[in-house]
Design a protein around this motif. Structure first.
Motif, short mmCIF file in Angstrom:
data_model
loop_
_atom_site.label_atom_id
_atom_site.label_comp_id
_atom_site.label_asym_id
_atom_site.label_seq_id
_atom_site.Cartn_x
_atom_site.Cartn_y
_atom_site.Cartn_z
N VAL A 820 0.85 -1.18 0.00
CA VAL A 820 0.00 0.00 0.00
C VAL A 820 0.89 1.24 0.00
O VAL A 820 1.85 1.32 0.77
CB VAL A 820 -0.93 0.00 1.23
CG1 VAL A 820 -1.75 1.29 1.28
CG2 VAL A 820 -1.84 -1.21 1.20
N SER A 821 0.57 2.17 -0.86
CA SER A 821 1.42 3.36 -1.02
C SER A 821 1.20 4.38 0.09
O SER A 821 0.12 4.46 0.69
CB SER A 821 1.15 4.02 -2.37
OG SER A 821 1.44 3.14 -3.44
N GLY A 822 2.23 5.19 0.32
CA GLY A 822 2.13 6.34 1.22
C GLY A 822 2.04 7.62 0.41
O GLY A 822 2.49 7.69 -0.74
N ARG A 823 1.48 8.66 1.02
CA ARG A 823 1.23 9.90 0.27
C ARG A 823 1.34 11.09 1.21
O ARG A 823 0.90 11.02 2.37
CB ARG A 823 -0.16 9.84 -0.34
CG ARG A 823 -0.64 11.09 -1.05
CD ARG A 823 -2.11 10.97 -1.41
NE ARG A 823 -2.38 9.79 -2.24
CZ ARG A 823 -2.61 9.84 -3.53
NH1 ARG A 823 -2.63 11.00 -4.15
NH2 ARG A 823 -2.85 8.73 -4.21
N VAL A 824 1.90 12.19 0.72
CA VAL A 824 1.84 13.47 1.42
C VAL A 824 1.46 14.55 0.41
O VAL A 824 1.82 14.46 -0.77
CB VAL A 824 3.18 13.85 2.10
CG1 VAL A 824 3.51 12.92 3.24
CG2 VAL A 824 4.32 13.90 1.09
N THR A 825 0.72 15.54 0.89
CA THR A 825 0.36 16.69 0.07
C THR A 825 0.96 17.93 0.70
O THR A 825 0.79 18.18 1.91
CB THR A 825 -1.16 16.84 -0.05
OG1 THR A 825 -1.69 15.65 -0.66
CG2 THR A 825 -1.52 18.03 -0.92
N LEU A 826 1.68 18.69 -0.10
CA LEU A 826 2.45 19.84 0.38
C LEU A 826 2.07 21.08 -0.40
O LEU A 826 1.50 21.00 -1.49
CB LEU A 826 3.94 19.57 0.24
CG LEU A 826 4.44 18.24 0.83
CD1 LEU A 826 5.82 17.90 0.28
CD2 LEU A 826 4.47 18.30 2.34
N LYS A 827 2.41 22.23 0.15
CA LYS A 827 2.16 23.50 -0.52
C LYS A 827 3.47 24.18 -0.87
O LYS A 827 4.33 24.39 -0.01
CB LYS A 827 1.34 24.43 0.39
CG LYS A 827 -0.11 23.99 0.59
CD LYS A 827 -0.93 24.17 -0.68
CE LYS A 827 -2.40 23.87 -0.43
NZ LYS A 827 -3.21 24.00 -1.66
N ALA A 828 3.62 24.51 -2.15
CA ALA A 828 4.73 25.36 -2.58
C ALA A 828 4.25 26.80 -2.55
O ALA A 828 3.32 27.17 -3.27
CB ALA A 828 5.17 24.97 -3.98
N MET A 829 4.87 27.62 -1.69
CA MET A 829 4.37 28.96 -1.38
C MET A 829 5.12 30.03 -2.16
O MET A 829 6.35 29.98 -2.29
CB MET A 829 4.51 29.24 0.12
CG MET A 829 3.96 28.14 1.01
SD MET A 829 2.16 28.05 0.99
CE MET A 829 1.78 29.53 1.93
N ASP A 830 4.38 31.02 -2.66
CA ASP A 830 5.01 32.21 -3.24
C ASP A 830 5.78 32.94 -2.16
O ASP A 830 5.27 33.17 -1.05
CB ASP A 830 3.95 33.15 -3.82
CG ASP A 830 3.60 32.78 -5.25
OD1 ASP A 830 4.50 32.41 -6.01
OD2 ASP A 830 2.40 32.87 -5.60
N VAL A 831 7.00 33.32 -2.45
CA VAL A 831 7.83 34.06 -1.51
C VAL A 831 8.58 35.14 -2.27
O VAL A 831 8.81 35.02 -3.47
CB VAL A 831 8.85 33.14 -0.80
CG1 VAL A 831 8.15 32.15 0.11
CG2 VAL A 831 9.73 32.42 -1.80
#
Length: 837
Positions: A820-831
């Motif tokens: 079973v796969s693992g997953r993460v969701t991340l945010k690339a933020m404007d800086v």
């Protein structure tokens, strides 16, 4: 041309003083200067990143035509501005070269090679130089891999003709030739010392400019993996022809608030100048706390130093728990016009080494609890992104470490920034112990660049200089180095890491004696020099492999029980109980915090490619010994039970079970039956020997007679799933920031599978990419720049980097066939992005 108002510069300075998580953007507090200035006062200095948009290719160390005709014949160097190498020509076609961004280490991508031509050492512990450098196919036997060429083409504006332009290279490994528009500007052999070239006279404003760097890694400087290439940042700096020197602002302040600022300026015009310097000091919140002004006359084509004094009141000290820093905005003015600016950061703290009472920071006695570290990491080699520098320092800070020794070379500035910000003291070390002009120049560069960093507590002028540290000649060299250090920074003490002849040779040149091992020599040394403080510059050198509990000479693995160390070294428990029991010892620094490429002690042979010395492995995954140090180097409750409980085929056989804890007592249960309670002894571990039976072992930790912690190790079943975790939930969309991802294999019941070696693939959806992978296995020959990696004892790591100027959502999936796969969701933020070419 980018121009900044004075208010904007103050805002920028305030931003630089606020410690921000890499994942957020904050608007800093700002206070108006005490003396109002016109809003249109302009500061023409620009410092622009040159990290993006390079092309790279391998040359050849012995075949001229394959080395882009560099050094083809004597005529190559006869006329400057001509074709000193084909790759330096404007019309050269570099479309087949590899596009790269900096930092970049080309050696990490080279194959591993056994290098059988090396003669085995007389002492097996010494290893051979091939093993020492991690068996990468670079060096004299591999001329086709040992030269790297970098090429970047960029444009400038007509306005740049009136300015002074320099390019600052923070680090090139090594023996670099820097060519600009056909001119060889310099040859720079150091792989660790920064180098700056002045391109003012050689620029094109009516067409492209061609910057070419040839790096030659044929010869190394160390006995460990060193990589190759432009592995640190590069900057284009534009100033007026009258300017503040690079690292030209030196700030000193004591705990009473007495402040002095020396500013070095250069007048590169043909007229004498009357100049003013305004130094605005802000605290960490961006509030102006004092402003100093002064004036000086600077002759044409000369330099001058302006000294200013003042008072900080009240003073907020830099400490391990409150690493407060001040910022100085330096403005160089000609009349009412600001012609240059510089932003510098500093901290106020008091450091004292005492021969009888040990080490004191701000009057508080404490042990130095430190680690030595080389500058490489799994997946990226020596080209470590800035965010990873912070991450690595934080792993050790969380363990309780308070000091980092830069071994054995000047570090990158961003590492020192991380130590400043996180509260980690530093021993800063030069690469060469020599008083030659080149050696003293490198030492001076180190001191000038780094002396404002509050984290630095010692300057080290050498490491295990066995050929000279015990000699009169060595003392002459060391005294010249000491005189230079004291002329540039009279406050900090000088040390050297000695492994023989302590009390002889170079000893009179030192303020603090650095002991590398040889603990039996401490008392004889104290009789010779009773008034010289002592610090253990290198201690332990204990060896262990994460997740391994039986020594395997064939596979090249060492037990993780803190039982193994080379003949010259001690286990973690042995050295720390010694140093912690003697108040006159200032403390010590473990060799090493992280495993590193090369020096694969104790085996020192193929196929091993990295050390076993680390408290953490090459990925920064903690070994069991991490929790020994965490137990005794910080005050939070700790209880760590090991090993795993998967010993198939050994039913009924005794297994050593250890606990690292700082609680009062620990009781061990095996499948629900007590194996006995043991009292915790300060600076020691607990140990049981119990017969193996599948099921579980559980430790109960007591404090004041009550159970306060519980930890269980269960027998794991077959691998079922991969979990994926990230060190942060968001990151900067600047093309530089990185996220550290950990993949771990579990069984169906959620129990970690301790011996899992499944191949894990990392898939990315969104504006980011995997720039490196690792697993901490000291014998793995898998590619670092890849998107998959086998787990080693259940763990693997991936390093995620965002795309340049691309914000959005990023999803990473860790998958393995049948799991079973693992997953993460991340945010690339404007800086806000730095100015860049």
């Amino acid at each position: 041309m980018i121009q900044h108002s004075r208010r904007a510069l103050l805002q920028t300075a305030a931003l630089l003083t606020v410690p921000l998580p890499n994942s957020v953007t904050a608007t800093p507090a700002w206070s108006a200067p005490q003396k109002a200035q016109p809003a249109d006062d302009l500061a023409p200095r620009e410092r622009m990143s040159l990290d993006f948009g390079w092309r790279f290719a391998l040359g050849h160390a012995t075949e001229v035509h394959r080395d882009f005709d560099f050094g083809l014949d004597q005529k190559t160097f006869a006329k400057q501005g001509a074709n000193v190498a084909t790759a330096a020509a404007l019309d050269f076609d570099d479309s087949t070269w590899q596009p790269v961004n900096l930092p970049h280490d080309w050696v990490i991508d080279l194959p591993f090679a056994k290098n059988d031509y090396f003669i085995p050492p007389a002492n097996p512990e010494d290893g051979d130089s091939a093993a020492g450098h991690g068996y990468k196919a670079v060096g004299r036997k591999f001329p086709e891999n040992s030269i790297g060429w970098y090429r970047k083409v960029f444009t400038l504006t007509k306005a740049d003709e009136a300015k002074r332009l320099t390019i600052e290279f923070d680090g090139i490994f090594r023996d670099a030739t820097i060519i600009f528009n056909g001119y060889i500007l310099t040859r720079h052999d150091s792989g660790y010392c920064p180098v700056t070239v002045d391109i003012t006279n050689f620029i094109n404003v009516d067409g492209p400019n061609v910057l070419v760097v040839r790096a030659d890694a044929t010869l190394g400087e160390g006995w460990f993996y060193e990589g190759g290439g432009i592995y640190r940042h590069v900057w284009l700096v534009k100033t007026a022809r009258t300017y503040i020197d690079q690292w030209g602002v030196c700030v000193r302040a004591d705990t009473s608030g007495k402040l002095s600022i020396d500013t070095d300026v250069t007048n590169a015009t043909d007229s004498d100048r009357q100049l003013q310097v305004v130094s605005t000091v802000m605290d960490q919140d961006g509030k102006v706390v004092t402003q100093l002004t002064g004036a000086t006359d600077v002759k044409a084509r000369k330099g001058a130093t302006l000294s200013q004094t003042g008072v900080l009141s009240p003073v907020r000290l830099w400490s391990l728990d409150d690493p407060h820093r001040y910022t100085v905005l330096t403005e160089l003015k000609d009349g009412d016009t600001v012609i240059d600016t510089c932003i510098s950061r500093f901290g106020v703290r008091d450091v004292r080494f005492d021969a009888k009472e040990g080490f004191f920071l701000n009057g508080q006695g404490m042990k130095i609890k430190g680690t030595n570290n080389h500058q490489d990491h799994a997946g990226v080699g020596v080209a470590i992104p800035d965010a990873m520098q912070y991450w690595r320092v934080k792993q050790l800070k969380d363990m309780g470490a308070n000091t980092w020794r830069c071994s054995h070379n000047p570090p990158t500035t961003e590492l020192l920034d991380a130590c400043d910000e996180l509260g980690m003291m530093v021993i800063d070390e030069t690469r060469m112990m020599t008083s030659t002009p080149t050696g003293l120049e490198q030492l001076e560069t180190l001191i000038r660049r780094d002396r404002n960093h509050p984290s630095i507590i010692l300057w080290s002028i050498g490491n295990e200089e066995t050929a000279q540290q015990g000699t009169e000649r060595g003392l002459k060299i060391a005294m010249d180095m000491r005189r230079l250090v004291k002329s540039l920074d009279p406050i900090r003490p000088v040390t050297a890491a000695m492994n023989h002849y302590m009390g002889h040779g170079i000893t009179p040149a030192l303020d603090v004696m650095g002991f590398n091992y040889h603990e039996s020599d401490i008392e004889p040394f104290r009789k010779l020099y009773p008034d010289m403080p002592i610090v253990g510059t290198e201690t332990a050198s204990a060896v262990s492999t994460r997740g391994e509990y039986v020594r395997d000479d064939v596979k090249g693995y060492v037990r993780a029980y803190d039982l193994d160390a080379p003949s010259y070294a001690k286990t973690a428990e042995a050295w720390w109980t010694l140093y912690n029991s003697k108040p006159y010892l200032s403390g010590g620094l473990v060799w090493t915090g992280f495993d590193y490429r090369g020096e694969p002690t104790p085996f020192n042979r193929w196929p091993e490619i990295s050390s076993h010395f680390g408290i953490l492995d090459t990925c920064g995954f903690p070994k069991d010994i991490y929790y020994y140090y965490k137990s005794w180097w910080q005050s939070e409750p700790v209880m760590h039970l090991f090993p795993h409980w998967n010993w198939e085929g050994q039913e009924g056989q005794d297994i050593a079970v250890w606990v690292h804890s700082n609680l009062d007592a620990v009781e061990l249960f095996v499948n629900g039956k007590s194996a006995g309670q043991k009292t915790v002894v300060k600076d020691r571990h607990l140990e049981w020997s119990v017969p193996y039976a599948p099921g579980s072992i559980t430790a109960y930790g007591y404090r004041n007679g009550k159970v306060v912690m519980k930890q269980t190790r269960k027998t794991a079943g077959l691998a079922y799933s991969v979990t994926l975790t990230a060190d942060r939930s968001s990151f900067s969309a600047d093309g530089r920031d990185v996220i550290m991802l950990k993949a771990e294999v579990f069984d169906r019941a959620g129990v970690p599978v301790p011996r899992a070696d499944n191949l894990i693939h990392f898939d990315v959806d969104g504006p980011a990419r995997i720039i490196g992978v690792g697993n901490g296995n000291p014998t793995s020959h898998e590619a670092d720049h890849a998107t998959s990696r086998m787990a080693f004892n259940g763990l693997a790591q991936a390093i995620l980097q965002g795309q340049h100027k691309a914000a959005g959502t990023v999803t990473v999936i860790a998958r393995s066939n049948g799991l079973v796969s693992g997953r993460v969701t991340l945010k690339a933020m404007d800086v806000p992005l730095p100015a860049e070419i």
